[in-house]
Enzyme design. Sequence first.
Site, PDB file in Angstrom:
ATOM      1  N   TYR A  54       0.685  -1.105  -0.014  1.00  0.00           N
ATOM      2  CA  TYR A  54      -0.051  -0.046  -0.060  1.00  0.00           C
ATOM      3  C   TYR A  54       0.789   1.281   0.012  1.00  0.00           C
ATOM      4  O   TYR A  54       1.809   1.394   0.797  1.00  0.00           O
ATOM      5  CB  TYR A  54      -0.992   0.136   1.154  1.00  0.00           C
ATOM      6  CG  TYR A  54      -1.554   1.223   1.448  1.00  0.00           C
ATOM      7  CD1 TYR A  54      -2.880   1.411   0.276  1.00  0.00           C
ATOM      8  CD2 TYR A  54      -1.538   2.201   2.334  1.00  0.00           C
ATOM      9  CE1 TYR A  54      -3.290   2.597   0.272  1.00  0.00           C
ATOM     10  CE2 TYR A  54      -2.208   3.477   2.125  1.00  0.00           C
ATOM     11  CZ  TYR A  54      -3.284   3.828   1.259  1.00  0.00           C
ATOM     12  OH  TYR A  54      -4.045   4.846   1.405  1.00  0.00           O
ATOM     13  N   GLY A  61      -6.527   4.923  -0.670  1.00  0.00           N
ATOM     14  CA  GLY A  61      -7.833   4.871   0.109  1.00  0.00           C
ATOM     15  C   GLY A  61      -8.672   3.602  -0.606  1.00  0.00           C
ATOM     16  O   GLY A  61      -8.364   2.612  -0.538  1.00  0.00           O
ATOM     17  N   HIS A  84      -5.613  15.702  -5.241  1.00  0.00           N
ATOM     18  CA  HIS A  84      -6.036  16.016  -3.750  1.00  0.00           C
ATOM     19  C   HIS A  84      -6.046  17.433  -3.587  1.00  0.00           C
ATOM     20  O   HIS A  84      -6.497  18.013  -2.599  1.00  0.00           O
ATOM     21  CB  HIS A  84      -5.221  15.351  -2.634  1.00  0.00           C
ATOM     22  CG  HIS A  84      -5.648  13.782  -2.613  1.00  0.00           C
ATOM     23  ND1 HIS A  84      -5.872  13.043  -3.628  1.00  0.00           N
ATOM     24  CD2 HIS A  84      -5.719  12.947  -1.589  1.00  0.00           C
ATOM     25  CE1 HIS A  84      -6.228  11.769  -3.361  1.00  0.00           C
ATOM     26  NE2 HIS A  84      -6.068  11.859  -1.989  1.00  0.00           N
ATOM     27  N   ASN A 197      -0.142  13.234   4.229  1.00  0.00           N
ATOM     28  CA  ASN A 197      -0.761  12.312   5.077  1.00  0.00           C
ATOM     29  C   ASN A 197      -0.445  12.512   6.501  1.00  0.00           C
ATOM     30  O   ASN A 197       0.048  11.864   7.278  1.00  0.00           O
ATOM     31  CB  ASN A 197      -0.549  10.729   4.801  1.00  0.00           C
ATOM     32  CG  ASN A 197      -1.762   9.808   5.065  1.00  0.00           C
ATOM     33  OD1 ASN A 197      -2.685  10.275   5.554  1.00  0.00           O
ATOM     34  ND2 ASN A 197      -1.562   8.665   4.431  1.00  0.00           N
ATOM     35  N   ARG A 285     -14.751  38.066  42.090  1.00  0.00           N
ATOM     36  CA  ARG A 285     -14.370  37.062  43.099  1.00  0.00           C
ATOM     37  C   ARG A 285     -13.747  35.724  42.443  1.00  0.00           C
ATOM     38  O   ARG A 285     -12.875  35.210  43.120  1.00  0.00           O
ATOM     39  CB  ARG A 285     -15.360  36.879  44.033  1.00  0.00           C
ATOM     40  CG  ARG A 285     -14.739  36.123  45.380  1.00  0.00           C
ATOM     41  CD  ARG A 285     -16.071  35.676  46.183  1.00  0.00           C
ATOM     42  NE  ARG A 285     -17.186  36.323  45.961  1.00  0.00           N
ATOM     43  CZ  ARG A 285     -18.435  35.695  46.240  1.00  0.00           C
ATOM     44  NH1 ARG A 285     -18.337  34.421  46.941  1.00  0.00           N
ATOM     45  NH2 ARG A 285     -19.562  36.254  46.106  1.00  0.00           N
TER      46      ARG A 285
END
Length: 512
Positions: A54, A61, A84, A197, A285
Site C-alpha cells: 500500500y 484509500g 487532492h 498524510n 471574586r
Amino acid sequence: MHTVVVGTAGVTAADVVAVARRDARIELSADAVAALTAAREIVDALAAKPEPVYGVSTGFGALATRHISPELRAQLQRNIVRSHAAGMGPRVEREVVRALMFLRLKTVCSGHTGVRPEVAQTMADVLNAGITPVVHEYGSLGCSGDLAPLSHCALTLMGEGDAEGPDGVVRPAGELLAEHGIAPVELREKEGLALLNGTDGMLGMLVMALDDLDNLYKAADVTAALSLEALLGTDKVLAPELHAIRPHPGQAASAANMLAVLQGSELTGHHQDDAPRVQDAYSVRCAPQVAGAGRDTMAHARLVAERELAAAVDNPVVLPDGRVESNGNFHGAPVAYVLDFLAIAAADLGSIAERRTDRLLDKNRSHGLPPFLADDAGVDSGLMIAQYTQAALVSELKRLAVPASADSIPSSAMQEDHVSMGWSAARKLRTAVDNLARIVAVELYAATRGVELREGLRAAPASRAVIAAAREAGVQGAGPDRFLAPDLAAADAFVRSGALVEAVESVTGALA
C-alpha cells in the site's frame, strides 16, 4: 537569523513559532539525512518486488486494491497531489502554511516515511526562500491528515499551482522556484502520499494558538486585577492559602498574578456606604478560578502538542526492521479535542471579562463610578457601545465553542467513515483567539479609565505602569466622547503585542 535544525526526534513548539512567525532558517541534520536514506532504501526494495504494498505499488484509500505497474507509479504520485489539491475558499494565513510545511518536513525527517533526502531538502529550500503555497480554507476533514492543504503545498514542490513570493505577490509556483534556483521535485513511489498524510495543519494552528493564549491569559489576569481595583474590590480572595486548599495549579497562578498587580494599591478593600465589602460579584471574586481552569486546559493541550511534535504521522510507515505497515495514526482526534477544549475555555474567559466591563459601566453596581464611565453622562455616552461590541464578540465566542470534533462525515466511499474535523476545530480556534484579544482589550480600556476616575486614592504601581504604557501606545484616557474605534484598536494592539504584560512585569517581575 535564527536557524532551526530538523533531526529525527521531532521539533519543539518554539521551533514551529520561529519558522512560522519569524522566518527562521531550516537545516537538516546529518542524522535526518541518514534516516531518510535508509528508509528510502527499504521503499525501493519493496517497489522492486511483485507483491503489492500500500502506498508504494497500489492505489490509495478506497482504490487501494489496484496494483500499479512500475511505469505508472511516478504518474500515480503526481496524480494524488494534483487530485487532492482540491481546496476552496479564502487563502489560509501565511504563518499557518509555513507551520504546515515545516511540520510535514519534521515527519519526513523522522525516517519513517520513505521520502528521499532531496525531497526533504527541497521542502526546506522552499521555506528558506520565503515561498508560501496558496492553501485554501476548506478541504480537510482532519483524517488521513490535512489532505487538501498539504496537497497544495506538495503541488508547489512540483513547480505547479500558485504560491506567494517573499514580496507577498502570488505567482505561478514554477516561476518562483526558478527564480530561487530550486528544481521542482520528480516524485517517486510513496512520496506523493507521504507529503499529504499528516495532522500538520491542525497541529501548527494548535501550537500558535497556545503561543497567543499564553500572552492573553496573563493579560486577562491583569485586566481582572485592574477591574477589581476600579470597583474598590477586595484582594483578600487572592490570598495563596485560599487557593492552596483547592490545589488547581492554574487557579493559583492566576490569583498570584492578580495579587502581584494589586500590590501597593490604595483602592482595594474599601468600605462602601459605611459597610464593609464582604464579597465581590462572581465575575470579580471568581476570576482566578475561571482563568485558572483555562490555564489547566492549556497545560493539557501543550502535553498533546508535545506528543504530536515528537510523532511521525504517516500511512503507511517505514519501521526500522524493514516493514512498511498501514496504521491509523493520521486520525486527528487527539489534536481536535484539545483545539475544541481551548475554544470553550476562551469563550468562558471572554464571558467573565465582559461581565466585569458591564459592572464598571453600571452606576448601580460600580460603587461610585459615573454611568458608562462618561465625562458628562447624558451628553456623553461614554463606553456604552464599547460594551456592545464586547458583548457581540462574546456571543460569537460562544458559537465558536461548539465542538467541531463532535462531528464526523463519511468520505472515500465509506473507507474513511469516521473523521476528526480537527482542521475545522483549528480554524475556529484562531477566530476565537482573535476575538478574545479584542474582549480583553475592551476590559483594559474600561478598567484603566475606571482606575483613573477614582480621585484621591493611589492605584498600585503596576496599574500605574499599565496606564502610562497604554496612554503612550495611543489608548486614550477619560474625557468627553470621541471617535472610539481608534482607541479600541490601539488597546487591541497593546494587548495582542504583549506590551500590556511587559508593562506589568516591569514592576512585578515575571508573571506566571
